[in-house]
Design an enzyme around this catalytic site. Structure first.
Site, PDB file in Angstrom:
ATOM      1  N   ASP A  44       0.836  -1.196   0.000  1.00 10.65           N
ATOM      2  CA  ASP A  44       0.000   0.000   0.000  1.00 10.65           C
ATOM      3  C   ASP A  44       0.873   1.248   0.000  1.00 10.65           C
ATOM      4  O   ASP A  44       1.667   1.452   0.907  1.00 10.65           O
ATOM      5  CB  ASP A  44      -0.908  -0.003   1.235  1.00 10.65           C
ATOM      6  N   TYR A  49       2.940  10.008  -0.669  1.00 12.05           N
ATOM      7  CA  TYR A  49       4.018   9.440   0.145  1.00 12.05           C
ATOM      8  C   TYR A  49       5.382   9.696  -0.491  1.00 12.05           C
ATOM      9  O   TYR A  49       6.406   9.599   0.180  1.00 12.05           O
ATOM     10  CB  TYR A  49       3.848   7.932   0.333  1.00 12.05           C
ATOM     11  N   LYS A  74      -3.156   5.732  -3.977  1.00 10.67           N
ATOM     12  CA  LYS A  74      -4.225   6.681  -3.679  1.00 10.67           C
ATOM     13  C   LYS A  74      -4.046   7.998  -4.427  1.00 10.67           C
ATOM     14  O   LYS A  74      -2.929   8.447  -4.653  1.00 10.67           O
ATOM     15  CB  LYS A  74      -4.241   6.976  -2.174  1.00 10.67           C
ATOM     16  N   HIS A 107      -7.920   9.396  -1.463  1.00 13.64           N
ATOM     17  CA  HIS A 107      -7.244   9.465  -0.167  1.00 13.64           C
ATOM     18  C   HIS A 107      -8.096  10.108   0.926  1.00 13.64           C
ATOM     19  O   HIS A 107      -8.076   9.670   2.070  1.00 13.64           O
ATOM     20  CB  HIS A 107      -5.924  10.226  -0.304  1.00 13.64           C
TER      21      HIS A 107
END
Length: 179
Positions: A44, A49, A74, A107
């Site tokens: 994930d 990120y 996401k 998200h």
């Protein structure tokens, strides 16, 4: 690893390895490779990120066939619109070095998440995404999405840990899903 069947018959591992806050490329690659070697098959990540490239490299270097790995990513808040979601998705595929995602999620329920969902529905129907879903949607936002679109989210990924407990939202969620 145990799996669950999503609402569109896609099988998804029940446990996965998340790479939130692993921004150092070498550390991210090593940790994803170690997770895959330990038997994890769900990885994930998310565009925000900043580690999708490292995740993609680790997957390619792991020796585990792509078809055996369930990759989730996401759409971040600033990409919440039809046009931006399509561009964000293309960038995610490029970063991961794959031609499809197993699961793509919104998200957060902010901005034009309806436009985002519409784009994701089209990508899903075109076979670019095996399942689509949301993150951190409370019952009212989830119901709004379900009632105004064709594809029902396969997943509502909720952040939970000792510092982020969802006691009230879990209660609200269970009361909305009992019908």
């Amino acid at each position: 690893m145990q799996q669950t069947t999503l609402n569109n018959s896609v099988m998804m591992p029940l446990q996965g390895y998340g790479v939130f806050q692993i921004t150092e490329e070498a550390v991210c690659k090593a940790s994803v490779k170690a997770a895959l070697a330990a038997g994890y098959r769900l990885i994930d990540t998310a565009a925000c990120y900043g580690n999708e490239r490292a995740v993609g490299s680790a997957i390619r270097e792991s020796g585990v066939p792509r078809k055996d790995i369930f990759i989730s990513s996401k759409v971040w808040i600033q990409d919440a619109s039809y046009e931006k979601t399509n561009a964000s998705f293309a960038k995610t595929l490029e970063n991961l070095g794959t031609d499809y995602l197993d699961l793509y999620l919104i998200h957060m329920p902010y901005g034009d998440y309806h436009g985002t969902w519409h784009a994701m529905e089209e990508l899903y129907k075109a076979g670019k995404i095996r399942a689509i879903g949301v993150c951190n949607f409370l019952p009212d936002r989830l119901l709004d999405l379900i009632l105004t679109h064709d594809v029902i989210p396969a997943v509502n990924q909720m952040e939970t840990h000792p510092f982020c407990q969802k006691k009230n939202s879990a209660k609200s969620w269970s009361s909305t899903t009992s019908a």
